[in-house]
Design a protein around this motif. Structure first.
Motif, PDB file in Angstrom:
ATOM      1  N   GLU A  12       0.829  -1.208   0.000  1.00  0.00           N
ATOM      2  CA  GLU A  12       0.000   0.000   0.000  1.00  0.00           C
ATOM      3  C   GLU A  12       0.858   1.251   0.000  1.00  0.00           C
ATOM      4  OE1 GLU A  12      -3.177   0.297   2.837  1.00  0.00           O
ATOM      5  OE2 GLU A  12      -3.626  -1.826   2.643  1.00  0.00           O
ATOM      6  N   ASP A  13       1.949   1.206   0.743  1.00  0.00           N
ATOM      7  CA  ASP A  13       2.821   2.375   0.795  1.00  0.00           C
ATOM      8  C   ASP A  13       3.456   2.630  -0.572  1.00  0.00           C
ATOM      9  OD1 ASP A  13       4.148   4.429   2.558  1.00  0.00           O
ATOM     10  OD2 ASP A  13       5.926   3.446   1.735  1.00  0.00           O
TER      11      ASP A  13
ATOM     12  N   ALA B 263      -3.306  10.712 -10.633  1.00  0.00           N
ATOM     13  CA  ALA B 263      -3.522  10.018  -9.366  1.00  0.00           C
ATOM     14  C   ALA B 263      -4.981   9.994  -8.967  1.00  0.00           C
ATOM     15  CB  ALA B 263      -2.696  10.673  -8.262  1.00  0.00           C
TER      16      ALA B 263
ATOM     17  N   SER C 192       1.470   6.689  -6.779  1.00  0.00           N
ATOM     18  CA  SER C 192       0.300   7.466  -7.180  1.00  0.00           C
ATOM     19  C   SER C 192       0.548   8.949  -6.976  1.00  0.00           C
ATOM     20  CB  SER C 192      -0.926   7.027  -6.379  1.00  0.00           C
ATOM     21  OG  SER C 192      -1.263   5.699  -6.672  1.00  0.00           O
ATOM     22  N   GLU C 193       1.149   9.302  -5.855  1.00  0.00           N
ATOM     23  CA  GLU C 193       1.411  10.707  -5.571  1.00  0.00           C
ATOM     24  C   GLU C 193       2.504  11.271  -6.465  1.00  0.00           C
ATOM     25  OE1 GLU C 193       2.228  10.847  -1.409  1.00  0.00           O
ATOM     26  OE2 GLU C 193       0.124  10.590  -0.832  1.00  0.00           O
TER      27      GLU C 193
ATOM     28  N   GLY D 142      -7.761   0.788  -2.667  1.00  0.00           N
ATOM     29  CA  GLY D 142      -7.655   1.560  -1.428  1.00  0.00           C
ATOM     30  C   GLY D 142      -8.867   1.434  -0.533  1.00  0.00           C
TER      31      GLY D 142
ATOM     32  N   ARG E 292       0.808   4.170  -2.787  1.00  0.00           N
ATOM     33  CA  ARG E 292       0.593   5.585  -2.449  1.00  0.00           C
ATOM     34  C   ARG E 292       1.717   6.452  -2.989  1.00  0.00           C
ATOM     35  NH1 ARG E 292       2.687   8.748   1.217  1.00  0.00           N
ATOM     36  NH2 ARG E 292       3.695   7.025   2.292  1.00  0.00           N
ATOM     37  N   ARG E 293       2.954   6.014  -2.822  1.00  0.00           N
ATOM     38  CA  ARG E 293       4.099   6.813  -3.290  1.00  0.00           C
ATOM     39  C   ARG E 293       4.078   6.993  -4.806  1.00  0.00           C
ATOM     40  NH1 ARG E 293       8.896   6.896   0.274  1.00  0.00           N
ATOM     41  NH2 ARG E 293       8.357   5.978   2.287  1.00  0.00           N
TER      42      ARG E 293
ATOM     43  N   PRO F 242      -7.686   9.622  -2.001  1.00  0.00           N
ATOM     44  CA  PRO F 242      -6.900   9.949  -0.808  1.00  0.00           C
ATOM     45  C   PRO F 242      -7.360   9.153   0.413  1.00  0.00           C
ATOM     46  CG  PRO F 242      -7.532  11.942  -1.972  1.00  0.00           C
ATOM     47  CD  PRO F 242      -8.264  10.811  -2.637  1.00  0.00           C
ATOM     48  N   ARG F 243      -6.408   8.768   1.212  1.00  0.00           N
ATOM     49  CA  ARG F 243      -6.707   7.908   2.351  1.00  0.00           C
ATOM     50  C   ARG F 243      -7.662   8.569   3.344  1.00  0.00           C
ATOM     51  NH1 ARG F 243      -3.005   3.606   2.720  1.00  0.00           N
ATOM     52  NH2 ARG F 243      -3.183   3.446   4.971  1.00  0.00           N
TER      53      ARG F 243
ATOM     54  N   TYR G 151      -6.623   6.709  -7.696  1.00  0.00           N
ATOM     55  CA  TYR G 151      -6.248   6.626  -6.297  1.00  0.00           C
ATOM     56  C   TYR G 151      -7.043   7.643  -5.486  1.00  0.00           C
ATOM     57  CZ  TYR G 151      -3.271   6.665  -2.136  1.00  0.00           C
ATOM     58  OH  TYR G 151      -2.813   6.582  -0.854  1.00  0.00           O
TER      59      TYR G 151
END
Length: 652
Positions: free
Chosen positions: A147-148, A161, A154-155, A204, A151-152, A167-168, A165
């Motif tokens: 997941e990390d 993004a 995607s950002e 997500g 996220r990296r 946002p959390r 993706y």
């Protein structure tokens, strides 16, 4: 794992790193998982069984839902650098058909590019050094790692993004609202729940839902399902579930609207952030065929504009809620992020209005939460969370809660694309407390379902026409193609014969024209009489009312208007919608609101339509009076004095 991406600098752009690092991570994890089972898998491969039989045999012997017929492993790949590309592709192609993520990642293309750039060995050798065996990294920890990475990457690609993706912070709020009424999740024992995302993206929603529920009860048995159209997002989502030890076959690839690959299955929680403003033209035939199924179809309640498929996802998700049982068990909940258009788009009895009507009259809409703007990576528009429930708590039955959470966002120190605001844990706690309180406050309003309903009535006014023929009008009529078959000179003489007199009765005027026409051998059928009326008549409130052959008043189509009457207008019973009651309310409305201003108007009750809309902003609008005029004048004088002083300094 993140530092391996350094090997790609200069050859690939940052937004491309994910398509290489993520499938390599999946491959290395699967390689470690299969390590103790390689002899068994090789034995099965030597038997040359059919693909499905080989997978079943592998599961029987290893308890794994995967199989690889290749003799390779990461260790053996490193032993032959010259054939690394060829052997890596052979290793990937040896997986069973259910492990299709490498094809969706287009991993073969990435291998070729890495090999051409002479960095394939450098990347692969770094992965070979990382121990991703379950004994070294549990499924939960592997999931966190993956997941990390998602996220990296995607950002790192802000321009896309937001499409893949969510946002959390937004996901956490959706999940918390969706599971808020499930008291049994935190109880002792092993609650069993299913979670489904029809627009799964990179997974997500599913991952955070699992995380939140396990935070309440680590023993909860969760099964995750999803469907995703974008191949790479599908690969990431499926890989994420593989990394966590879930049955990855529950993630399907394809168009959810055109082909529901979880047909016949319902779920405890249905969560999604479907794309905004994306058309469903490619799915149109399948969607319309589904709508034609009637009550058995997902889209039988109405179809929105082809330019925006959000409400189709809303209908699909509502159909996926687990049905309630007679004993009070069962039931499902939906948490979905939508933009503002599903609240109000479309007039009465349009597709969107009929969808809202179905949801509200079925008592499925529990709450709608307005989010702060600038929360998402690629859009700053207003967004809303809809919460649906088919087994509402007693106090919520027949009610809808609107929550204005636009003021509960915290500005980020550094923005990510369009995302400049986040919902912190404290913000989320406040929103959830407001939801749980279920009370009228400045940011929470409680409504009956019928408060959003209205009738659209058609108000008619009598047609009144006057006629005063002019030379210009005569020329217009003669030139009009509707009179092409008539003698032009005779027609002009006929009209000039009635010129100079103002007729305030249509019947008298047409009779005069007929008389003059008969004298010149002209006959005017009904169509040409209508054309004369349209070309020569002018609206005149003092003229005689026009009537048809039966003596009924003719409506003036150009003066036709519509009015919206909310259910419960002027204290009437908003729950009663029977025709008799409806007519009485509409007649009372006309008498009070219309007839004092437009005498003689009436309602065509056959054209009355029922509509539903949710004017969210209107319910939370607070009037702010302008500053006193004296205060504004004082500010203007002050600014003017400053400008004059600056000019003096320049002149000096």
């Amino acid at each position: 794992m993140w530092t391996i991406a350094d090997q790609l600098r200069g050859v690939f752009k940052p937004h491309q790193y994910g398509s290489i690092i993520l499938p390599f991570t999946v491959l290395r994890r699967l390689d470690c998982i299969m390590e103790p089972h390689r002899p068994a898998m090789q034995s099965i491969a030597e038997r040359r069984l059919a693909a499905r039989l080989a997978l079943m045999e592998a599961h029987k012997q290893t308890r794994l839902w995967l199989f690889n017929s290749s003799p390779h492993s990461f260790a053996s790949l490193m032993e032959d650098p010259d054939a690394l590309a060829e052997n890596t592709l052979a290793y990937v192609e040896g997986f069973s058909d259910n492990i299709d993520v490498f094809k969706r990642f287009k991993f073969a293309d990435s291998i070729a590019e890495l090999d051409e750039a002479n960095i394939l060995y450098a990347v692969a050798s770094r992965f070979a050094e990382v121990d991703l065996h379950p004994d070294a990294l549990s499924n939960s920890e592997m999931g966190d790692l993956f997941e990390d990475l998602i996220r990296r990457f995607s950002e790192a690609s802000n321009e896309t993004a937001g499409e893949f993706y969510t946002p959390r912070d937004a996901v956490r709020l959706v999940v918390d609202l969706a599971i808020a009424e499930d008291d049994k999740l935190g109880a002792e024992g092993v609650p069993v729940r299913t979670i489904y995302d029809p627009a799964a993206g990179t997974g997500g929603m599913l991952s955070l839902a699992e995380e939140h529920i396990h935070a309440q009860n680590p023993n909860a048995a969760l099964t995750l399902y999803g469907q995703e159209l974008n191949p790479e997002s599908y690969a990431i989502c499926k890989s994420d579930l593989l990394m966590k030890g879930h049955d990855a076959d529950n993630i399907k690839w394809g168009d959810t609207l055109a082909n529901d690959q979880h047909q016949g299955r319902t779920f405890d929680f249905v969560l999604a952030n479907p794309p905004y403003g994306v058309d469903w033209k490619k799915s149109e035939k399948a969607v319309r065929d589904e709508a034609a199924k009637g009550a058995q179809g997902r889209f039988s309640h109405g179809l929105p504009s082809v330019s925006d498929g959000q409400m189709l996802f809303l209908c699909h998700m509502a159909s996926k809620m687990r049905p309630a049982k007679m004993d009070g068990t069962g039931g499902g909940r939906v948490g979905v992020v939508l933009n503002g258009s599903p609240l109000f788009t479309g007039g009465a009895e349009s597709g969107p209005s009929e969808i809202r009507r179905w949801l509200l009259e079925s008592d499925m809409v529990e709450a709608i939460v307005a989010l702060p703007t600038d929360m998402f990576f690629n859009t700053g528009i207003s967004t809303y969370i809809w919460v649906l429930d088919n087994t509402k708590a007693d106090e919520r039955r027949g009610k809808v809660q609107l929550i204005d959470a636009t003021g509960y966002g915290t500005k980020m120190r550094k923005g990510l694309g369009s995302k400049r605001v986040e919902v912190t844990d404290a913000d989320r706690a406040t929103i959830l407390q407001t939801y749980a309180a279920f009370a009228d406050t400045d940011i929470s309003k409680i409504f009956d379902n019928q408060d959003f309903g209205y009738w659209t009535i058609t108000v008619e006014r009598p047609l009144r026409l006057a006629f005063d023929v002019t030379d210009e009008q005569v020329e217009t009529v003669v030139a009009d193609k509707k009179f092409k078959g008539l003698d032009a000179d005779a027609l002009a003489d006929t009209l000039r014969a009635v010129k100079g007199t103002r007729y305030t009765s249509r019947d008298t005027f047409l009779a005069a024209v007929k008389h003059e026409g008969d004298a010149r051998g002209l006959k005017f059928p009904a169509a040409q009489n209508k054309a004369l009326q349209d070309l020569l008549g002018e609206r005149d409130n003092t003229a005689e009312i026009c009537r048809d052959r039966r003596g009924a008043i003719e409506p003036d189509t150009k003066m036709r208007d519509t009015e919206n009457i909310p259910f419960g207008w002027n204290g009437t019973d908003k729950h009663a919608q029977a025709n008799g009651t409806r007519k009485a309310v509409i007649d009372a409305y006309m008498k009070t609101e219309v007839l004092p201003h437009v005498p003689g108007a009436w309602v065509d009750h056959d054209k009355t339509k029922v509509g539903y809309e949710i004017p969210f902003t209107r319910h939370f609008y607070t009037y702010v009076p302008p500053r006193p005029l004296a205060e504004i004048d004082a500010d203007l004088e002050k600014v003017a004095a400053e400008i004059i002083e600056m000019l003096r300094e320049v002149e000096a």
